[in-house]
Scaffold this motif. Structure first.
Motif, PDB file in Angstrom:
ATOM      1  N   GLU A 146       0.860  -1.189   0.000  1.00 56.01           N
ATOM      2  CA  GLU A 146       0.000   0.000   0.000  1.00 56.01           C
ATOM      3  C   GLU A 146       0.891   1.231   0.000  1.00 56.01           C
ATOM      4  O   GLU A 146       1.963   1.223   0.624  1.00 56.01           O
ATOM      5  CB  GLU A 146      -0.898   0.024   1.239  1.00 56.01           C
ATOM      6  CG  GLU A 146      -1.918  -1.099   1.307  1.00 56.01           C
ATOM      7  CD  GLU A 146      -3.030  -0.951   0.290  1.00 56.01           C
ATOM      8  OE1 GLU A 146      -3.354   0.195  -0.083  1.00 56.01           O
ATOM      9  OE2 GLU A 146      -3.552  -1.988  -0.163  1.00 56.01           O
ATOM     10  N   GLN A 149       3.347   2.792   3.080  1.00 55.26           N
ATOM     11  CA  GLN A 149       4.021   1.783   3.914  1.00 55.26           C
ATOM     12  C   GLN A 149       5.525   1.872   3.722  1.00 55.26           C
ATOM     13  O   GLN A 149       6.012   2.374   2.702  1.00 55.26           O
ATOM     14  CB  GLN A 149       3.565   0.375   3.529  1.00 55.26           C
ATOM     15  CG  GLN A 149       2.165   0.019   3.932  1.00 55.26           C
ATOM     16  CD  GLN A 149       1.814  -1.419   3.539  1.00 55.26           C
ATOM     17  OE1 GLN A 149       2.463  -2.024   2.675  1.00 55.26           O
ATOM     18  NE2 GLN A 149       0.785  -1.955   4.170  1.00 55.26           N
ATOM     19  N   GLU A 150       6.251   1.336   4.682  1.00 49.50           N
ATOM     20  CA  GLU A 150       7.707   1.282   4.548  1.00 49.50           C
ATOM     21  C   GLU A 150       8.075   0.124   3.623  1.00 49.50           C
ATOM     22  O   GLU A 150       7.469  -0.948   3.663  1.00 49.50           O
ATOM     23  CB  GLU A 150       8.362   1.095   5.920  1.00 49.50           C
ATOM     24  CG  GLU A 150       9.867   1.185   5.867  1.00 49.50           C
ATOM     25  CD  GLU A 150      10.511   1.155   7.248  1.00 49.50           C
ATOM     26  OE1 GLU A 150      11.747   1.033   7.294  1.00 49.50           O
ATOM     27  OE2 GLU A 150       9.791   1.239   8.248  1.00 49.50           O
ATOM     28  N   ASP A 152       9.768  -3.042   2.268  1.00 49.37           N
ATOM     29  CA  ASP A 152      10.349  -4.255   2.856  1.00 49.37           C
ATOM     30  C   ASP A 152      10.756  -5.169   1.700  1.00 49.37           C
ATOM     31  O   ASP A 152       9.904  -5.671   0.970  1.00 49.37           O
ATOM     32  CB  ASP A 152       9.323  -4.947   3.747  1.00 49.37           C
ATOM     33  CG  ASP A 152       9.881  -6.192   4.424  1.00 49.37           C
ATOM     34  OD1 ASP A 152      11.051  -6.551   4.178  1.00 49.37           O
ATOM     35  OD2 ASP A 152       9.137  -6.819   5.207  1.00 49.37           O
ATOM     36  N   ILE A 171       9.950   4.813   1.718  1.00 51.90           N
ATOM     37  CA  ILE A 171       8.490   4.733   1.818  1.00 51.90           C
ATOM     38  C   ILE A 171       7.926   4.480   0.415  1.00 51.90           C
ATOM     39  O   ILE A 171       8.377   5.047  -0.568  1.00 51.90           O
ATOM     40  CB  ILE A 171       7.902   6.042   2.407  1.00 51.90           C
ATOM     41  CG1 ILE A 171       8.415   6.265   3.832  1.00 51.90           C
ATOM     42  CG2 ILE A 171       6.372   6.011   2.396  1.00 51.90           C
ATOM     43  CD1 ILE A 171       7.996   5.197   4.833  1.00 51.90           C
TER      44      ILE A 171
END
Length: 196
Positions: A146, A149-150, A152, A171
């Protein structure tokens, strides 16, 4: 009458004689044999009953140990089999979901590109998309990726970077394609644009 008396005496004499014979033939159980001294640990010998008891205790200890080991091995086998079953189910579900994800993508694109479509058509597409997402949810599949979000790397695939001072580093700025996970297993990584 003297004959009757003699007849009456004879059986009693025979009984006594038989009892005496039995006493002579059978040695007294309470009296120990004097020829063989009893072997005990005190006089350097070992009691055969104690030796047999010790041997049986050792055998029992070995059997107990073997039983405990067998029970532990069976429990480990049962747990390992259960884990393997769950892993097989997860893998099979992930493969099936991966095959139908292009349909989810097409539905999402159709919902976003509703320009010029009638209101009923728009509602129908949104309803079908919602039902599809609910079906995935019942299988335990959740969407990831989304904006905001950070990033990953284990879940997201950065296909573009942008320099933007209004957004913090690392981000997600934009999602090109949603990713999906089943529990902890990643079915498909989300394709995203990340701010530097």
């Amino acid at each position: 009458m003297s004959k009757n008396k003699e007849k009456g005496k004879q059986p009693q004499e025979e009984e006594v004689t038989q009892e005496q014979q039995l006493e002579q033939e059978t040695p007294c159980a309470s009296a120990p044999e004097q020829d063989q001294p009893e072997k005990t640990e005190e006089n350097g010998g070992t009691d055969p009953i104690s030796a047999e008891l010790k041997k049986l205790k050792e055998e029992l200890s070995k059997q107990k140990d073997l039983l405990l080991r067998t029970a532990a091995e069976y429990e480990n086998f049962r747990k390992r089999t259960e884990r393997e079953k769950r892993a097989i189910y997860t893998d099979a579900t992930a493969d099936a979901v991966a095959a139908i994800l292009p349909i989810a993508d097409s539905l999402e694109f159709a919902v976003k590109a509703q320009d010029g479509a009638t209101e009923e058509y728009q509602k129908g597409l949104e309803l079908v998309n919602k039902q599809f997402q609910e079906a995935l949810g019942k299988l335990g599949v959740t969407a990831i990726g989304e904006a905001g979000q950070e990033f990953d790397p284990a879940l997201h695939n950065a296909v573009a970077h942008v320099d933007d001072d209004t957004v913090a580093d690392n981000i997600i700025v934009e999602v090109f394609q949603k990713g999906y996970v089943l529990g902890e297993k990643v079915i498909r990584h989300a394709m995203v644009k990340v701010a530097n």
